[in-house]
Design a protein around this motif. Structure first.
Motif, PDB file in Angstrom:
ATOM      1  N   VAL A  87       0.839  -1.203   0.000  1.00 27.09           N
ATOM      2  CA  VAL A  87       0.000   0.000   0.000  1.00 27.09           C
ATOM      3  C   VAL A  87       0.871   1.249   0.000  1.00 27.09           C
ATOM      4  CG1 VAL A  87      -1.717   1.306   1.326  1.00 27.09           C
ATOM      5  CG2 VAL A  87      -1.937  -1.173   1.106  1.00 27.09           C
ATOM      6  N   THR A  88       1.940   1.214   0.755  1.00 27.07           N
ATOM      7  CA  THR A  88       2.857   2.347   0.811  1.00 27.07           C
ATOM      8  C   THR A  88       3.487   2.594  -0.553  1.00 27.07           C
ATOM      9  OG1 THR A  88       3.300   1.911   3.134  1.00 27.07           O
ATOM     10  CG2 THR A  88       4.888   3.280   1.975  1.00 27.07           C
ATOM     11  N   GLU A  89       3.873   1.545  -1.248  1.00 30.31           N
ATOM     12  CA  GLU A  89       4.472   1.692  -2.577  1.00 30.31           C
ATOM     13  C   GLU A  89       3.471   2.258  -3.581  1.00 30.31           C
ATOM     14  OE1 GLU A  89       7.703   1.484  -3.496  1.00 30.31           O
ATOM     15  OE2 GLU A  89       7.970   1.277  -1.339  1.00 30.31           O
ATOM     16  N   VAL A  90       2.216   1.814  -3.512  1.00 29.85           N
ATOM     17  CA  VAL A  90       1.184   2.350  -4.400  1.00 29.85           C
ATOM     18  C   VAL A  90       0.952   3.828  -4.096  1.00 29.85           C
ATOM     19  CG1 VAL A  90      -1.264   2.231  -5.010  1.00 29.85           C
ATOM     20  CG2 VAL A  90       0.082   0.141  -4.853  1.00 29.85           C
ATOM     21  N   ALA A  91       0.947   4.189  -2.821  1.00 34.48           N
ATOM     22  CA  ALA A  91       0.780   5.594  -2.451  1.00 34.48           C
ATOM     23  C   ALA A  91       1.917   6.437  -3.014  1.00 34.48           C
ATOM     24  CB  ALA A  91       0.720   5.732  -0.932  1.00 34.48           C
ATOM     25  N   LYS A  92       3.138   5.934  -2.958  1.00 39.85           N
ATOM     26  CA  LYS A  92       4.286   6.654  -3.523  1.00 39.85           C
ATOM     27  C   LYS A  92       4.121   6.818  -5.029  1.00 39.85           C
ATOM     28  CE  LYS A  92       7.672   5.125  -0.120  1.00 39.85           C
ATOM     29  NZ  LYS A  92       8.859   4.281   0.087  1.00 39.85           N
ATOM     30  N   LEU A  93       3.650   5.764  -5.690  1.00 34.17           N
ATOM     31  CA  LEU A  93       3.436   5.827  -7.133  1.00 34.17           C
ATOM     32  C   LEU A  93       2.384   6.880  -7.476  1.00 34.17           C
ATOM     33  CD1 LEU A  93       3.849   4.726 -10.009  1.00 34.17           C
ATOM     34  CD2 LEU A  93       2.114   3.016  -9.486  1.00 34.17           C
ATOM     35  N   ILE A  94       1.282   6.876  -6.748  1.00 35.32           N
ATOM     36  CA  ILE A  94       0.235   7.876  -6.989  1.00 35.32           C
ATOM     37  C   ILE A  94       0.785   9.280  -6.783  1.00 35.32           C
ATOM     38  CG2 ILE A  94      -1.961   8.778  -6.108  1.00 35.32           C
ATOM     39  CD1 ILE A  94      -2.712   5.818  -5.534  1.00 35.32           C
TER      40      ILE A  94
END
Length: 67
Positions: free
Chosen positions: A35-42
């Motif tokens: 989830v943290t990685e997806v948030a960074k991507l967004i």
């Protein structure tokens, strides 16, 4: 609430206090690595133009079809 807080990079309880909205009682850990990685991507995508976002979308679709 937890998902939005993750994207913003703040604890859900802090966001709830700021907005006056009660956080949902979800079963997922909003701070797990995926989830943290997806948030960074967004967050990284926020400055792309509409055309660049369409290209990212096209590439993601092409990659998902190969998987």
């Amino acid at each position: 609430m937890a998902a939005l807080a993750t994207v913003l990079g703040i604890p859900a309880n802090d966001l709830a206090a700021l907005t006056g909205v009660d956080p949902t009682n979800g079963t997922r850990d909003p701070w797990c690595p995926a989830v943290t990685e997806v948030a960074k991507l967004i967050w990284d995508l926020r400055r792309l133009t509409r055309g660049q976002m369409r290209e990212v979308e096209s590439q993601a679709i092409a990659m998902s079809k190969r998987a």
